[in-house]
Design a protein around this motif. Structure first.
Motif, PDB file in Angstrom:
ATOM      1  N   UNK B  41       7.707   0.749  -5.188  1.00  0.00           N
ATOM      2  CA  UNK B  41       7.017   2.069  -4.733  1.00  0.00           C
ATOM      3  C   UNK B  41       6.682   2.753  -5.852  1.00  0.00           C
ATOM      4  N   UNK B  42       6.719   2.416  -6.985  1.00  0.00           N
ATOM      5  CA  UNK B  42       6.061   3.101  -8.125  1.00  0.00           C
ATOM      6  C   UNK B  42       5.155   2.244  -8.755  1.00  0.00           C
ATOM      7  N   UNK B  43       5.014   1.137  -8.312  1.00  0.00           N
ATOM      8  CA  UNK B  43       4.222  -0.073  -9.037  1.00  0.00           C
ATOM      9  C   UNK B  43       2.888  -0.245  -8.481  1.00  0.00           C
ATOM     10  N   UNK B  44       1.625   0.006  -8.933  1.00  0.00           N
ATOM     11  CA  UNK B  44       0.539  -0.034  -8.132  1.00  0.00           C
ATOM     12  C   UNK B  44       0.237  -1.362  -7.284  1.00  0.00           C
ATOM     13  N   UNK B  45       0.444  -2.277  -7.963  1.00  0.00           N
ATOM     14  CA  UNK B  45       0.112  -3.666  -7.214  1.00  0.00           C
ATOM     15  C   UNK B  45       1.295  -3.692  -6.269  1.00  0.00           C
ATOM     16  N   UNK B  47       2.999  -1.771  -4.545  1.00  0.00           N
ATOM     17  CA  UNK B  47       2.814  -0.806  -3.284  1.00  0.00           C
ATOM     18  C   UNK B  47       1.828  -1.096  -2.337  1.00  0.00           C
ATOM     19  N   UNK B  48       0.790  -1.444  -3.274  1.00  0.00           N
ATOM     20  CA  UNK B  48      -0.523  -2.046  -2.272  1.00  0.00           C
ATOM     21  C   UNK B  48       0.075  -3.097  -1.201  1.00  0.00           C
ATOM     22  N   UNK B  52       0.909  -3.071   3.122  1.00  0.00           N
ATOM     23  CA  UNK B  52       0.448  -4.185   4.198  1.00  0.00           C
ATOM     24  C   UNK B  52       1.550  -4.495   4.983  1.00  0.00           C
ATOM     25  N   UNK B  57       1.679   4.076   5.678  1.00  0.00           N
ATOM     26  CA  UNK B  57       0.834   4.623   4.951  1.00  0.00           C
ATOM     27  C   UNK B  57       1.511   5.118   3.593  1.00  0.00           C
ATOM     28  N   UNK B  58       0.839   5.764   2.655  1.00  0.00           N
ATOM     29  CA  UNK B  58       1.289   6.391   1.742  1.00  0.00           C
ATOM     30  C   UNK B  58       2.610   7.485   1.903  1.00  0.00           C
TER      31      UNK B  58
END
Lengths: 467, 467, 467
Positions: B41-45, B47-48, B52, B57-58
């Motif tokens: 949940x804190x990792x950019x890749x 969380x994307x 999905x 949503x965020x």
């Protein structure tokens, strides 16, 4: 000690301060009336439309993403900076009170300046919770600069400095964020580097050769150090909110908070270590604990929302605790003695050097970004490589980030020199050298009138000077 | 009063404290580098991908469920506990400053220990906002133990205690939550019972027979009591966040906050009642107001997220206000005189007894749970009766809850005895008996050097002892 | 100064205070047991059903919409009001401690009273996070009234006043919100106008002709003013949360926060201007800075959630900073000398006049609402023109808003007169005139026993009176 007859300057604020406050506030009202409106998320009719168009519910209103962070930032500006500056034994009212005044004016002017430069559309500035955070951020840089000149200026001078500094901050921010397309969510460059070197330039221009006379008043007393710790702790605790407040939704805010938490924790350990190491008999110095422990937050301001990683954050905090403590012990006295920079709160140690480090760490972290770590979409989102910037690579971004440091520094030095020159004009009611760091000049201090006898080391000490 | 010649011990921290701080922080960096990464949940890749896969949503990022509560807990640990311990007239720097130091180290070590024991997967510890809360919780138990030995140990001893206590806390927490499958969201057992009895055991081993010499310094002065009230109130106000911070999303967090709010309100009334009743002339005692009013929060730590009901919470608060106040008046002096347990802050009253009560209330509330009240799905969710625990009934759960109290107590007593023994080693720089409760030993105290004359009851009192 | 022999009244609280606290708390437990339950969003079984029926996830639980604002309001009530009232040099314990006591009792009684009048269904009061906010709001009006009688009453009198005032508050709120269908989310009328004029009526009935004797004790000392600034700043910073806490989800909460932020910022500037203008030698007065800067929050209490616009908010803040500061300089002394209204904290200036202004601004803003600005659906939602109110127009709403002011004022004056009469009864242990504003009467003050010698201006001054 000092006789009234020595007081050549007129520090009576009776007409000057009210005039500035009232005229400027009227100007704010007129400008807000012409320009400022609610943005669609705060406007009843628009939000109804937005919800339908974006097919969302109320919980997706920007308010719920950012309002808790906004309140934490708000506490940092008013209680954090305010109480941090109450450490002087006879300048507590001025520390917390003038910070209150300049910040309250500054946020209004910042809403306008940042609005004109960043979100101006169809002749209106549309504000929302993110605007409030940005206004608080902008004022943060003024609070920093205030730290350098604390105790040596009149409230009128502070308001004038705020007017100019907010303006220059907004222009610098515009150059960095809009022209150079630089990332700086926690403001290592825009807030800390700019604020610190601006303030240092101002104080060097306002140099007072005879400040040793007030040496005692430049120190703390027992309880004033505890008041200052209130400021320190609220700054320290809420810094994760500061660095994550305007990051992208979701993972970016989450990550920025974690990185900042880690950096600050490491910074406390090295601040304590070097405070003990550099003092005789290994005793801890409250000035270091009050300030150096915060440097870790400053120095991850740019990079916290990036994939800095927790151990990267620890390393940054580790270094900054050391740098800042050394700064207080060796660099501040050097700047004072050799360069005539009288830095009351040591902002060069807490915001100047860590701000520069933060800019560099941000540039390196950006340049080191890879699709492997961020994912293709993540990388694009993180650095906003869209539109005219769709061709930017992380290494080019790193270069622009570095350019951002240089621009901030240049703006601070040039801007600070000009504003310092303006503040030197003789009719703003600044105190005489012997009256610096003394609340009695601009405040009704309780007990002042009734007696000239007072207990020497009493915390409620009444100043001997009764102008 | 006391001559320098009597000072046999060497309290100079110059090499010991920096060495410990720097070495341990380097160790943290290495261990974080090897083990700690962002959770999805804190990792950019990641969380994307999560968004999905889970089709969210965020706003459904864990950050928005827990970050406001995290910040409240953070304030409790650093300002709450820190300022609560500034009540001593000459130990304000140590109270708030050492608490700051140990907590900043402790949260890092807790992230590792709790990570290894609870969330270790594929050789990595993945951290997010919930990890930060848990680290703060763990450190909370060290802050509690610190209360027992406040003023009597060196910062090096505190860091050593923190290292061991965080380790033992994490093991105890692992036994309770993972092996016994016990619920303890607000930590009545893991934080309060464990922390209090650990600290009491440590202080009994560090027994100092000649502390009456420092009787005056063990008392407060007018302003130090007001500083302590800052700590009290932030603890009191944010306790609903403490007990709800890591509860299940939705109704559980909601309910935990309400129950805690009710318990704390009732507790204030009975604390005031018994403070007045047990003092001569019915005058209120600030020690009771500062501490006993908080016992209601401790005692619903386990049960707040359950269907305790508001009136159940009132009853718990009612009882604990009485028990804690009686503890301050009768039990603390008894422990000191008869059992040689010198408990500076009275943690036995505020955390020990209410923690035990909280464990019992939790066991009873769990055992009394029914499908009628919780619903079938609700009961399963509340106590996580899934997987290997799908056969557990509420009454069995109650039994395991009770076992959790016993385990926490045993761990505290054994662990405290071992750690107390280690702290007794003669090279950690603890103060002499006559220098206890005195900031001057480890801190540069403003004004100390210039004069030996001082106003007897001055709040900025300078200690006569100049080692 | 004053001899013990002059102390005719018995201020010993030993039986009276415990009796009231314990009996009333037992009553709370019984009433909560009969009436109070969790609402569906805090009840495990009900929330499961709700989620299915409304097809939402946990993030749409009311908790996440309101809990951060609740915590901010909670801080305002306990730290904000509490520390604001520590400005008196010898009444810090009473200021923060009695505020703590009355608020802790008041929120419980408010949950019941407001529950019976607003949300009573099927014999039960169902509470959730919004109930906690409303209870805090209700108690806020008691904290305001406490400001008028600060230092002149016993804790028993305060508890009795709380019991009655909470009751009357709830009735008045019921008349306004449910019968007149008036909007007052930030409580300009229900909280501030009602609280202030209630308190002023009570203090006028409790008039003490000989209070000049305690003139010195009615003033602050240096550090007590800094403690009070903690209260001021937390009130000021969190006021946007106060005014937005119970507004509609989404745009209304968002807008209320922005409007309040703007109004408060403007108010600081005009407070400073007039403080300087009205003092000799232009020096700022801490009383004005501590209080008048907050008037802007009071005065947008009704209108903040409406489309007041940022410049409208600035205008309101501008005016109120002036009105309140003038109030402190001219009106408070006038009320004291001519009308025998002794208003310790100047609540007439901070809550009375700005509350009335807030009611009027609310009425005008409501009357000026148009479908052009709000949209058809927005207008209906904003003022809840549904059901039996579907025919209301904005101008009619404006009329009802104005009626709400009159009702609040009438309730305050009549209620205050009755309650003041009750408090005048001779067996509640109020202090003698010469013992007013003196913690020593109801508190164990540190250092009181050991010595009668003390440093005159010492912050830890021990009262000479030892009853």
């Amino acid at each position: 000690m000092v006789r009234p007859s020595l007081m050549a300057k007129n520090t009576d604020m009776r007409w000057r301060l009210p005039l500035v406050c009232l005229l400027w506030e009227v100007a704010m009202i007129i400008l807000f009336g012409i320009f400022v409106r609610f943005n669609p998320e705060a406007n009843v009719a628009d939000w109804e439309k937005e919800k339908q168009q974006r097919n969302v519910t109320d919980i997706e209103n920007e308010f719920y993403f950012r309002y808790p962070s906004f309140q934490d930032v708000h506490v940092m500006i008013f209680v954090g900076f305010g109480f941090l500056m109450t450490f002087l034994q006879r300048y507590g009212f001025g520390g917390v009170g003038f910070n209150f005044l300049l910040a309250a004016f500054g946020i209004q002017w910042a809403l306008l300046m940042q609005g004109w430069l960043h979100t101006f559309q169809h002749g209106k500035i549309l504000i929302g919770v993110e605007s409030l955070i940005n206004a608080d951020f902008c004022v943060g840089s003024v609070c920093i600069a205030f730290g350098a000149i604390l105790g040596k200026v009149s409230p009128v001078q502070l308001l004038i400095m705020t007017l100019f500094q907010v303006t220059l901050f907004s222009v610098n921010e515009y150059i960095l964020l809009d022209l150079l397309h630089v990332k700086d969510a926690g403001g290592s460059m825009t807030i800390h580097t700019f604020g610190a070197y601006f303030g240092l330039t101002v104080t060097s221009i306002l140099y007072r050769p005879n400040l040793e006379q007030t040496k005692e008043k430049q120190e703390s007393v027992y309880h004033s150090d505890l008041f200052a710790m209130i400021g320190t702790l609220f700054l320290w605790m809420y810094w994760p909110s500061f660095n994550s407040a305007i990051s992208n939704h979701g993972d970016a805010q989450h990550r920025a908070a974690i990185n900042t938490y880690c950096s600050l924790a490491a910074c406390v350990l090295t601040s304590v270590a070097f405070s003990s190491l550099l003092q005789k008999r290994g005793k801890l110095n409250m000035v270091h604990i009050q300030n150096a422990t915060l440097a870790g937050g400053v120095a991850v301001g740019t990079s916290a929302e990036m994939m800095l990683t927790p151990y990267g954050a620890l390393i940054v905090g580790f270094i900054c605790g050391i740098v800042t403590t050394i700064g207080y012990v060796y660099i501040t006295p050097f700047l004072d003695a050799k360069l005539h920079i009288q830095d009351t709160c040591g902002i060069h140690n807490l915001h100047g050097m860590p701000g520069l480090i933060g800019g560099i760490v941000g540039a390196v972290t950006a340049a080191a970004a890879t699709e492997g770590v961020y994912g293709k979409k993540g990388l694009t989102n993180m650095f906003d490589f869209t539109g005219e910037y769709h061709n930017r690579t992380p290494s080019i971004q790193g270069g622009f980030q570095a350019a951002g440091i240089a621009v901030s520094l240049a703006m601070a030095l040039v801007g600070g020199a000009i504003v310092g020159g303006i503040l030197k004009l003789p009719f703003f009611g600044d105190p005489t050298d012997e009256n610096c760091f003394e609340d009695n000049v601009y405040w009704e201090v309780p007990g002042d009138e009734e007696s000239s006898l007072y207990c020497m080391h009493d915390s409620n000490a009444k100043p001997v000077i009764n102008p």
